[in-house]
Design an enzyme around this catalytic site. Structure first.
Site, short mmCIF file in Angstrom:
data_model
loop_
_atom_site.label_atom_id
_atom_site.label_comp_id
_atom_site.label_asym_id
_atom_site.label_seq_id
_atom_site.Cartn_x
_atom_site.Cartn_y
_atom_site.Cartn_z
N TYR A 48 0.98 -1.29 0.04
CA TYR A 48 0.06 -0.09 -0.02
C TYR A 48 0.80 1.13 -0.10
O TYR A 48 1.76 1.33 0.96
CB TYR A 48 -0.81 0.06 1.18
CG TYR A 48 -1.52 1.32 1.46
CD1 TYR A 48 -2.64 1.74 0.44
CD2 TYR A 48 -1.52 2.17 2.63
CE1 TYR A 48 -3.28 2.92 0.87
CE2 TYR A 48 -2.02 3.32 2.81
CZ TYR A 48 -3.05 3.85 2.01
OH TYR A 48 -3.77 4.89 1.91
N ASP A 63 0.12 15.21 6.38
CA ASP A 63 -0.81 14.50 5.38
C ASP A 63 -1.83 15.64 5.55
O ASP A 63 -3.09 15.25 6.10
CB ASP A 63 -1.03 13.23 5.67
CG ASP A 63 -2.22 12.86 4.54
OD1 ASP A 63 -2.36 13.45 3.37
OD2 ASP A 63 -2.61 11.48 4.60
N ASP A 90 -2.95 5.56 -2.40
CA ASP A 90 -3.62 6.48 -1.65
C ASP A 90 -3.76 7.49 -3.09
O ASP A 90 -2.91 8.22 -3.47
CB ASP A 90 -2.94 7.09 -0.60
CG ASP A 90 -3.82 8.32 -0.07
OD1 ASP A 90 -4.88 8.81 -0.44
OD2 ASP A 90 -3.73 8.45 1.09
N ASP A 92 -6.07 10.26 -2.36
CA ASP A 92 -6.67 11.41 -1.77
C ASP A 92 -7.85 11.85 -2.41
O ASP A 92 -8.84 10.78 -2.35
CB ASP A 92 -5.81 12.73 -2.01
CG ASP A 92 -4.42 12.53 -1.31
OD1 ASP A 92 -4.39 12.07 -0.14
OD2 ASP A 92 -3.51 13.03 -1.90
N HIS A 117 -7.57 4.24 -3.83
CA HIS A 117 -8.66 4.88 -3.18
C HIS A 117 -9.00 6.05 -3.30
O HIS A 117 -7.66 7.10 -3.34
CB HIS A 117 -8.85 4.16 -1.84
CG HIS A 117 -7.91 4.88 -0.72
ND1 HIS A 117 -7.82 6.06 -0.51
CD2 HIS A 117 -6.74 4.14 -0.15
CE1 HIS A 117 -6.62 6.20 0.55
NE2 HIS A 117 -6.19 5.04 0.41
N GLU A 119 -11.37 9.45 -1.78
CA GLU A 119 -12.03 10.10 -0.63
C GLU A 119 -13.03 11.24 -0.71
O GLU A 119 -12.98 11.73 -1.69
CB GLU A 119 -11.29 10.25 0.73
CG GLU A 119 -10.35 11.34 0.34
CD GLU A 119 -9.13 11.44 1.38
OE1 GLU A 119 -8.77 12.35 1.93
OE2 GLU A 119 -8.40 10.33 1.13
N CYS A 127 -5.38 13.91 6.97
CA CYS A 127 -5.19 12.36 7.31
C CYS A 127 -6.77 11.93 7.85
O CYS A 127 -7.09 12.81 8.56
CB CYS A 127 -3.79 12.37 8.15
SG CYS A 127 -4.06 10.59 9.12
N ARG A 162 -13.45 5.60 -0.63
CA ARG A 162 -13.49 5.95 0.83
C ARG A 162 -14.58 6.93 1.38
O ARG A 162 -14.57 8.18 0.64
CB ARG A 162 -11.78 6.42 1.33
CG ARG A 162 -11.65 6.79 2.57
CD ARG A 162 -10.25 7.14 2.69
NE ARG A 162 -9.76 8.26 3.44
CZ ARG A 162 -8.99 8.76 3.83
NH1 ARG A 162 -7.73 8.12 3.49
NH2 ARG A 162 -8.81 9.84 4.82
N GLU A 192 -13.59 5.02 6.61
CA GLU A 192 -12.29 5.44 7.56
C GLU A 192 -12.69 5.72 8.94
O GLU A 192 -13.84 6.28 9.14
CB GLU A 192 -11.84 6.59 6.72
CG GLU A 192 -10.76 7.11 7.42
CD GLU A 192 -9.50 6.47 7.70
OE1 GLU A 192 -9.62 5.28 8.15
OE2 GLU A 192 -8.49 6.97 7.02
N ASN A 215 -8.49 0.01 7.71
CA ASN A 215 -7.17 0.90 7.77
C ASN A 215 -6.86 0.49 9.19
O ASN A 215 -7.33 1.09 10.24
CB ASN A 215 -7.51 2.34 7.57
CG ASN A 215 -6.14 3.05 7.65
OD1 ASN A 215 -5.10 2.58 7.75
ND2 ASN A 215 -6.51 4.30 7.67
#
Length: 313
Positions: A48, A63, A90, A92, A117, A119, A127, A162, A192, A215
């Site tokens: 990942y 982040d 990731d 974002d 993913h 989000e 984050c 996500r 998440e 996660n």
């Protein structure tokens, strides 16, 4: 460890096959290619690419949405180029509206990533285990998921939706959003920052038969849950985004403290990989073999350029 100097194709198809197999995919986080090779060496089926770790490694900052899409894709591509296991990355927020998401999917696909993913946070994002997150309208995110699913050129490329709505709107609303994103074309869902094992169970019950990502954020809002329990609940992907980053930080602090105290790292060398062991690990034998294989047989020197007067020498 890969014995290659070029990328093995078909990462998306291999990740899809892992998902279809029914096994729980354990994917530790990597913040750079070296960390990814260590994940592969340890025998994990996937790696990942952590956004948290990428931000820390590339710019030494948290982040909080400071990295651009191209910076994230560049790191993902370097990671994917040096391992033979699928890379989940990731991406974002997808870096904008559905049009931006279309470009994002194409860029990650071209980089050799197997899945991403995206989000539903408001940009600039944070984050998932930080305070102060905000989310966009669920309908807006569903459009982004639909754009992502339709933009991929490899049908096996995995789109993971996500939602960060647990913190902003509560668990029930987060699960409702998950259903919308699944209907929009997401292959897997990522609820998440659930705050208890009970909430992890509720999420699993809400999506029977749907691949879910858990996660295991080290030190974050979600408490530790055993891998056996997550497998029992039906989670199909478990990521450990920070373990390698935190471990590397601790190890570097120790060696730097030794140098500061003693003037050299000599006393700590027995705890470190030997120079030859490390160069073997990062592929020097394969480089030497390539040099032998493609060495020119004609030893006659070719033209040399660069005389002081501009003439050949």
């Amino acid at each position: 460890m890969t014995a290659r100097l070029t990328r093995r194709p078909g990462g998306a198809a291999r990740l899809r096959a892992l998902l279809d197999s029914g096994q729980t995919i354990v994917a530790p986080g990597a913040f750079d290619p070296l960390a990814a090779r260590l994940v592969e060496e340890a025998g994990f089926p996937a790696v990942y690419m952590t956004g948290f770790g990428t931000s820390a490694a590339l710019i030494g900052r948290p982040d909080v949405g400071l990295l651009t899409m191209t910076e994230m894709v560049d790191n993902a591509g370097r990671i994917a180029a040096c391992v033979d296991i699928p890379v989940i990355a990731d991406a974002d927020t997808g870096y904008g509206n559905p049009l931006n998401v279309i470009r994002t999917v194409g860029a990650y696909e071209a980089a050799g990533v197997a899945g991403i993913h995206i989000e539903d946070q408001v940009a600039p994002k944070k984050c998932g285990h930080m305070e102060g997150k905000q989310v966009i309208a669920a309908e807006e995110m569903a459009a982004k998921v639909r754009a992502a699913a339709e933009a991929r050129t490899q049908p096996e490329f995995v789109i993971i939706a996500r939602t960060d709505a647990r913190a902003a709107e509560g668990l029930d609303r987060a699960l409702e959003r998950g259903r919308m994103y699944r209907d929009a074309g997401a292959d897997a869902l990522f609820i998440e920052a659930v705050v208890s094992e009970q909430e992890a169970e509720e999420a699993a019950r809400a999506f029977p038969g749907v691949p879910l990502l858990f996660n295991w954020a080290e030190g974050g809002k979600t408490p530790p849950v055993s891998l056996s329990r997550l497998t029992e609940l039906g989670y199909r992907i478990v990521i450990f985004p920070l373990s390698t980053l935190l471990a590397a930080t601790a190890a570097m602090r120790r060696i730097l403290a030794e140098i500061a105290a003693a003037g050299t790292p000599a006393a700590a060398l027995q705890d470190l990989p030997a120079f030859g062991e490390f160069t073997d690990f990062i592929g020097l034998p394969q480089v030497r073999e390539a040099e032998r294989r493609y060495a020119a047989t004609d030893s006659a020197p070719g033209p040399q350029w660069g005389g002081k007067d501009g003439s050949d020498v």
